[in-house]
Design an enzyme around this catalytic site. Structure first.
Site, PDB file in Angstrom:
ATOM      1  N   SER A   1      27.264  15.212  33.677  1.00  0.00           N
ATOM      2  CA  SER A   1      27.250  13.845  34.182  1.00  0.00           C
ATOM      3  C   SER A   1      28.637  13.442  34.644  1.00  0.00           C
ATOM      4  CB  SER A   1      26.785  12.896  33.073  1.00  0.00           C
ATOM      5  OG  SER A   1      27.017  11.558  33.424  1.00  0.00           O
TER       6      SER A   1
ATOM      7  N   TYR B   1      27.600   9.252  24.731  1.00  0.00           N
ATOM      8  CA  TYR B   1      26.794  10.089  25.620  1.00  0.00           C
ATOM      9  C   TYR B   1      27.696  10.967  26.474  1.00  0.00           C
ATOM     10  CZ  TYR B   1      24.313  11.388  29.861  1.00  0.00           C
ATOM     11  OH  TYR B   1      23.818  12.085  30.934  1.00  0.00           O
TER      12      TYR B   1
ATOM     13  N   LYS C   1      28.383  15.256  26.570  1.00  0.00           N
ATOM     14  CA  LYS C   1      28.337  16.099  27.766  1.00  0.00           C
ATOM     15  C   LYS C   1      29.632  16.900  27.900  1.00  0.00           C
ATOM     16  CE  LYS C   1      24.283  15.141  29.607  1.00  0.00           C
ATOM     17  NZ  LYS C   1      23.244  16.167  29.821  1.00  0.00           N
TER      18      LYS C   1
END
Length: 688
Positions: free
Chosen positions: A129, A159, A163
């Site tokens: 991401s 989050y 990643k």
């Protein structure tokens, strides 16, 4: 024995980006196997994928943290590479439950890599991401906008940090065996849109966190208005700038990355941004979506949201050059496709009155789908796209097994199923078409019955694709019957559409040849349900009314037509017949002596048969566009849980063995470019 096929494993393949990537892979010749825990996704996405690509996609409901079950998938399939999507992905939620995010995302990836290593699979495309870059305005001089891959990483939420941790794990795994591991890291920007078919799209749980899904819910009335967080940014309209990429373009980026790894002889590790390189403001997207909807949508400008920045746009140059990939679809394309998905699926994959469950001991290919609307409940299974249950006001009306395994019993008399490619009998197991003789399996004495040894009734149909408008369900199943299967020529695509209303159920057939292998084939389709209105062991005492009383004369020994149409001596049209042990029927009654064309849906839907029972409250009316119907009292039934005359059949279809008679053959000869079609309706009412 042929060599096993290579598969690409897709983790999280039932999710938003994963499902679109599966379609692109299959459409480009890859074999795919999907694992997904279904925690934040729906199996209905897989069913719709299969319907779109018209082929099965192996699926396993597995949490990738369960290394033992994941390893079983690797053992069942020859997996050569992995595309890894499976992750929790809501930024806001990650700040509330960070431990769950680290456990699911990081530990799940470790488990996956361990299983890959154990099975010597060392090629992976990772779904990362742009959140790993963090707030790139921290550099002050806009030197990192648009954002390049060499931009320093500094995620600002759990989050994003999961990643980045995974990226570092993959980098370390590659470094440990740099000549073997091939790793592609794809950093997404803002995926939007839906598949152009309108059958799959984003299905956020709860309140959407992203702009377009929220706007879509405003457009269909699920949300009051859009909140625009700030209009005082240094952009052309004062709202923030983001890089929005169509999800189909994003999916194609994974194919490009996979192709890149496949072409690499040695190990590699590389990151790529997947974006358009062109920023759009919130209002740009708002206006594009309002145009797709056809009206301006309500919004309110509120204060800036904490953590928001002016511009987060990708520099996709590396992906453009190295992967030979470029985003091609526009914001307008994405808005149009999203609106098509939204209007066709206003509640996403969640449909009130519908539920499904597994219907066999092993596997997901055969599931039972139950629908309730008004006074009608119907259960449909993938095997044979069959009717497993049909009830009106609580009275069950069909004979059926209670589990999918029993439908494989050799004594199963075609309960509830759809039969084909040619229903009823083909004389001597052969037919002539365009000067060529085709032989079909003889599975009833010297004849072919209901399509042969492995007819449509024994195949797992793809789908279903389900929609609901007000109180009416539409349910579509699809099947590709391959050229030469059971001796029939041509690749035939068949779609069955069930329409489920509060007091009626219809089923519609549509079939066509889908390539140029042959100029014509033969088709005759019907549903082979056994009906019993009373729920008693036999249908004795049922009162039936035939609206037509002429039938096809058959030879008593072969059960094949003689070519004559004659008046039935034991019943009169529109006069009730009381079924008892002496009332035997197994005849093809004629609705239209002239026969029909290949698509009877152009004809009037005519009442053909009515049934009531003195100890039941339901009156059952059959209507059809077909030129004939087989009425069968079920005297040959002898199977698990059911005996002689447990149910009666009404099978609207073309004339029996039409292909053997020149005057009737056009009913069943489907030519290239034509469409076979028929419609049958079951209507229910409370007995007066």
């Amino acid at each position: 024995m042929s060599a096993p096929q290579d598969y690409i494993l897709i983790t999280g393949g039932a999710g938003y980006i994963g499902s679109h990537t599966v379609i692109e892979l299959v459409n480009n010749g890859y074999k795919v196997v999907v694992v997904d825990s279904l925690v934040n996704s729906s199996y209905d996405a897989i069913a719709r994928i299969e319907y779109i690509v018209k082929q099965p996609v192996p699926f396993y409901q597995v949490d990738i943290r369960d290394g033992e079950k994941l390893n079983e998938v690797f053992q069942k399939h020859k997996i050569t590479g992995v595309i890894h999507f499976a992750a929790l992905k809501a930024v806001g939620e990650s700040t509330e439950i960070p431990l769950e995010y680290y456990d699911n995302n990081v530990n799940g990836t470790i488990s996956l890599l361990q299983v890959m290593n154990k099975n010597n699979v060392k090629s992976i495309v990772f779904s990362s991401s742009a959140t790993v870059y963090g707030d790139v305005t921290r550099f002050g001089d806009n030197s990192m906008i648009p954002i390049p891959e060499h931009c320093p990483t500094d995620p600002t939420n759990p989050y994003g940090r999961t990643k980045l941790v995974i990226e570092n794990i993959l980098r370390d795994v590659h470094s440990s065996s740099s000549s073997e591991w091939k790793v592609a890291v794809l950093r997404y920007f803002n995926p939007i849109g839906a598949h152009p078919s309108g059958l799959i799209g984003e299905d956020p749980l709860g309140i959407p966190n992203n702009l377009l899904p929220y706007l879509a819910q405003v457009a269909i009335g699920r949300r009051e208005k859009l909140s625009v967080f700030g209009s005082d940014y240094a952009s052309h309209d004062g709202t923030p700038i983001r890089d929005y990429i169509h999800v189909v373009d994003l999916a194609k980026g994974h194919l490009a990355a996979l192709s890149f790894l496949n072409k690499t002889n040695e190990g590699s590790f590389r990151e790529w941004n997947l974006g358009t390189g062109k920023g759009s403001t919130v209002f740009d997207v708002y206006h594009a979506f309002s145009k797709a909807v056809g009206r301006d949508l309500p919004y309110e400008v509120v204060g800036r949201r904490a953590g928001d920045v002016l511009d987060l746009t990708a520099n996709p140059t590396r992906a453009n050059k190295e992967l030979e990939w470029k985003a091609e679809l526009t914001i307008e394309d994405a808005c149009k496709d999203l609106w098509k998905w939204t209007t066709g699926n206003p509640t996403g994959f969640k449909i009130e009155g519908y539920e499904w469950k597994l219907f066999e001991t092993e596997g997901h290919a055969n599931r039972l789908h139950t629908f309730t609307t008004g006074d009608v409940t119907i259960a449909l299974a993938n095997r044979g796209a069959l009717i497993q249950d049909l009830s009106f006001q609580g009275e069950h009306l069909v004979c059926a097994y209670d589990n999918g395994d029993d439908y494989k019993l050799p004594t199963n008399p075609f309960f509830g199923t759809n039969v084909g490619r040619v229903a009823n009998r083909i004389a001597n197991g052969e037919f002539k078409l365009n000067g060529q003789t085709y032989k079909t399996p003889k599975n009833e004495n010297n004849n072919t019955l209901h399509g042969g040894l492995v007819g449509f009734d024994k195949r797992n149909w793809l789908g279903p694709v389900i929609s609901k408008k007000e109180d009416v369900f539409t349910v579509k199943f699809a099947l590709i019957d391959e050229d030469g299967h059971n001796g029939f020529p041509g690749d035939l695509q068949t779609i069955i559409t069930y329409t489920i209303e509060p007091t009626a159920v219809s089923h519609e057939y549509e079939a066509k040849l889908i390539n140029d292998k042959v100029d014509a084939t033969i088709v005759n389709l019907t549903n082979h349900s056994y009906f019993n209105l009373s729920g008693e062991p036999t249908t004795d005492d049922t009162d039936v009314t035939l609206f037509y009383d002429k039938y096809m004369e058959v030879d008593d020994k072969t059960l094949l037509p003689t070519g004559n149409l004659i008046k039935y001596p034991h019943a009169t049209a529109n006069v009730p017949v009381h079924l008892d042990q002496d009332a035997f029927f197994d005849y093809c009654f004629i609705v239209d002596e002239d026969g029909c064309g290949i698509d009877t849906r152009k004809s009037q839907l005519k009442p053909i048969f009515k049934a009531t029972h003195p100890r039941a409250n339901t009156e059952f009316l059959f209507s059809s566009t077909e030129p004939s119907f087989q009425f069968y009292t079920g005297d040959g039934v002898n199977t698990k849980g059911f005996v002689k005359r447990s149910g009666f059949c009404i099978e609207p279809a073309r004339f029996v063995d039409s292909i053997s008679f020149e005057k009737w053959a056009p009913q069943v000869i489907l030519k290239k470019g034509e469409t076979y079609g028929s419609l049958t309706k079951y209507s229910f009412s409370k007995k007066q």
